[in-house]
Design a protein around this motif. Structure first.
Motif, mmCIF file in Angstrom:
data_model
loop_
_atom_site.group_PDB
_atom_site.id
_atom_site.type_symbol
_atom_site.label_atom_id
_atom_site.label_comp_id
_atom_site.label_asym_id
_atom_site.label_seq_id
_atom_site.Cartn_x
_atom_site.Cartn_y
_atom_site.Cartn_z
ATOM 1 N N ALA A 133 0.825 -1.203 0.000
ATOM 2 C CA ALA A 133 0.000 0.000 0.000
ATOM 3 C C ALA A 133 0.862 1.256 0.000
ATOM 4 O O ALA A 133 0.465 2.297 -0.505
ATOM 5 C CB ALA A 133 -0.931 -0.013 1.204
ATOM 6 N N GLU A 134 2.051 1.191 0.591
ATOM 7 C CA GLU A 134 2.932 2.341 0.680
ATOM 8 C C GLU A 134 3.885 2.445 -0.508
ATOM 9 O O GLU A 134 4.725 3.328 -0.558
ATOM 10 C CB GLU A 134 3.751 2.262 1.969
ATOM 11 C CG GLU A 134 2.892 2.283 3.223
ATOM 12 C CD GLU A 134 3.680 1.963 4.465
ATOM 13 O OE1 GLU A 134 4.910 1.815 4.365
ATOM 14 O OE2 GLU A 134 3.078 1.865 5.531
ATOM 15 N N ALA A 135 3.775 1.575 -1.483
ATOM 16 C CA ALA A 135 4.677 1.578 -2.634
ATOM 17 C C ALA A 135 4.465 2.855 -3.448
ATOM 18 O O ALA A 135 3.334 3.321 -3.602
ATOM 19 C CB ALA A 135 4.430 0.355 -3.504
ATOM 20 N N PRO A 136 5.537 3.452 -3.979
ATOM 21 C CA PRO A 136 5.392 4.682 -4.767
ATOM 22 C C PRO A 136 4.679 4.403 -6.090
ATOM 23 O O PRO A 136 4.601 3.269 -6.547
ATOM 24 C CB PRO A 136 6.838 5.122 -4.999
ATOM 25 C CG PRO A 136 7.647 3.878 -4.859
ATOM 26 C CD PRO A 136 6.914 3.018 -3.871
ATOM 27 N N ALA A 137 4.187 5.460 -6.693
ATOM 28 C CA ALA A 137 3.487 5.317 -7.965
ATOM 29 C C ALA A 137 4.457 4.837 -9.032
ATOM 30 O O ALA A 137 5.661 5.097 -8.972
ATOM 31 C CB ALA A 137 2.882 6.651 -8.369
ATOM 32 N N LYS A 138 3.914 4.157 -10.048
ATOM 33 C CA LYS A 138 4.765 3.632 -11.118
ATOM 34 C C LYS A 138 5.343 4.787 -11.927
ATOM 35 O O LYS A 138 4.661 5.803 -12.157
ATOM 36 C CB LYS A 138 3.955 2.693 -12.005
ATOM 37 C CG LYS A 138 3.522 1.441 -11.279
ATOM 38 C CD LYS A 138 2.839 0.485 -12.207
ATOM 39 C CE LYS A 138 2.478 -0.788 -11.471
ATOM 40 N NZ LYS A 138 1.828 -1.749 -12.326
ATOM 41 N N PRO A 139 6.595 4.686 -12.383
ATOM 42 C CA PRO A 139 7.237 5.802 -13.090
ATOM 43 C C PRO A 139 6.521 6.209 -14.370
ATOM 44 O O PRO A 139 6.446 7.388 -14.690
ATOM 45 C CB PRO A 139 8.637 5.289 -13.401
ATOM 46 C CG PRO A 139 8.758 3.935 -12.817
ATOM 47 C CD PRO A 139 7.461 3.572 -12.197
ATOM 48 N N LYS A 140 5.958 5.259 -15.122
ATOM 49 C CA LYS A 140 5.285 5.590 -16.373
ATOM 50 C C LYS A 140 4.066 6.467 -16.098
ATOM 51 O O LYS A 140 3.824 7.445 -16.787
ATOM 52 C CB LYS A 140 4.852 4.327 -17.115
ATOM 53 C CG LYS A 140 5.974 3.580 -17.767
ATOM 54 C CD LYS A 140 5.424 2.420 -18.549
ATOM 55 C CE LYS A 140 6.531 1.607 -19.187
ATOM 56 N NZ LYS A 140 5.997 0.454 -19.901
ATOM 57 N N ARG A 141 3.305 6.096 -15.071
ATOM 58 C CA ARG A 141 2.103 6.870 -14.758
ATOM 59 C C ARG A 141 2.463 8.268 -14.266
ATOM 60 O O ARG A 141 1.806 9.237 -14.596
ATOM 61 C CB ARG A 141 1.272 6.150 -13.707
ATOM 62 C CG ARG A 141 0.610 4.913 -14.235
ATOM 63 C CD ARG A 141 -0.349 4.336 -13.237
ATOM 64 N NE ARG A 141 -0.922 3.109 -13.785
ATOM 65 C CZ ARG A 141 -1.646 2.279 -13.086
ATOM 66 N NH1 ARG A 141 -1.898 2.515 -11.823
ATOM 67 N NH2 ARG A 141 -2.135 1.202 -13.651
ATOM 68 N N ALA A 142 3.525 8.388 -13.474
ATOM 69 C CA ALA A 142 3.942 9.690 -12.967
ATOM 70 C C ALA A 142 4.418 10.567 -14.125
ATOM 71 O O ALA A 142 4.092 11.771 -14.180
ATOM 72 C CB ALA A 142 5.053 9.509 -11.941
ATOM 73 N N ALA A 143 5.176 10.004 -15.071
ATOM 74 C CA ALA A 143 5.649 10.768 -16.211
ATOM 75 C C ALA A 143 4.494 11.191 -17.105
ATOM 76 O O ALA A 143 4.453 12.316 -17.620
ATOM 77 C CB ALA A 143 6.662 9.959 -17.007
ATOM 78 N N LYS A 144 3.534 10.303 -17.294
ATOM 79 C CA LYS A 144 2.371 10.597 -18.140
ATOM 80 C C LYS A 144 1.527 11.701 -17.507
ATOM 81 O O LYS A 144 1.060 12.615 -18.180
ATOM 82 C CB LYS A 144 1.542 9.319 -18.308
ATOM 83 C CG LYS A 144 0.608 9.344 -19.476
ATOM 84 C CD LYS A 144 -0.154 8.035 -19.531
ATOM 85 C CE LYS A 144 -0.084 7.453 -20.914
ATOM 86 N NZ LYS A 144 -0.916 6.260 -21.058
ATOM 87 N N ALA A 145 1.359 11.638 -16.177
ATOM 88 C CA ALA A 145 0.578 12.659 -15.486
ATOM 89 C C ALA A 145 1.274 14.004 -15.545
ATOM 90 O O ALA A 145 0.628 15.047 -15.709
ATOM 91 C CB ALA A 145 0.369 12.237 -14.031
ATOM 92 N N ALA A 146 2.600 14.021 -15.457
ATOM 93 C CA ALA A 146 3.354 15.273 -15.549
ATOM 94 C C ALA A 146 3.257 15.865 -16.951
ATOM 95 O O ALA A 146 3.168 17.091 -17.140
ATOM 96 C CB ALA A 146 4.812 15.042 -15.169
ATOM 97 N N ALA A 147 3.277 15.030 -17.994
ATOM 98 C CA ALA A 147 3.178 15.496 -19.375
ATOM 99 C C ALA A 147 1.807 16.097 -19.662
ATOM 100 O O ALA A 147 1.693 17.061 -20.401
ATOM 101 C CB ALA A 147 3.466 14.359 -20.329
#
Length: 150
Positions: A133-147
């Protein structure tokens, strides 16, 4: 001195020296365990809990892990159906010898609490689920959300 304890969905009236067959506990032969769910303590004075007696405990030593008697369940369909079925089951039990009944100070003894195998499985499951539950968000999703926000 006697006590009424609750374990495995059942209640037992015990005193020092008694041997009990209780639902399977997460312990091996020779372990010293402590039952903390005490409903009543008797002796010179009787103390009834509401619902539990605070600070009371029953200490016991595990003798062995055993199986109960086999129970047979037989099902037969009547008349034009020639089906029948037999099922058997042997309940897993733990044999314990009560060594001491404590009216007070049971929380300070340092003896391991008696927990069933279901409690142990539940604790292990909850411990394994907490880091996920405490795992960080996946890098692809974080990059996509930032874009998308730029």
């Amino acid at each position: 001195m006697f006590a009424v304890l609750k374990t495995g969905g059942k209640q037992y009236k015990v005193q020092a020296g008694d041997v009990l067959r209780v639902e399977k506990l997460n312990a091996i032969a020779g372990d010293k365990i402590q039952f903390n769910e005490i409903l009543m303590v008797g002796g010179d004075t009787v103390t009834v809990g509401a619902p539990l007696v605070a600070g009371a405990a029953v200490q016991a030593e595990v003798i062995d892990q055993i199986k109960g008697e086999k129970t047979i369940h037989y099902v037969k369909r009547r008349r034009k159906h020639s089906s029948q079925r037999t099922k058997g089951h042997r309940q897993q039990l733990t044999l314990v010898r009560v060594t001491e009944v404590l009216a007070a100070g049971g929380d300070k003894t340092g003896v391991a609490a008696a927990t069933g195998t279901a409690d142990a499985r539940r604790a292990a499951h909850n411990a394994a689920a907490a880091p996920a539950a405490e795992a960080p968000a996946k890098p692809k999703r974080a990059a996509k959300a930032a874009a998308v926000t730029e």
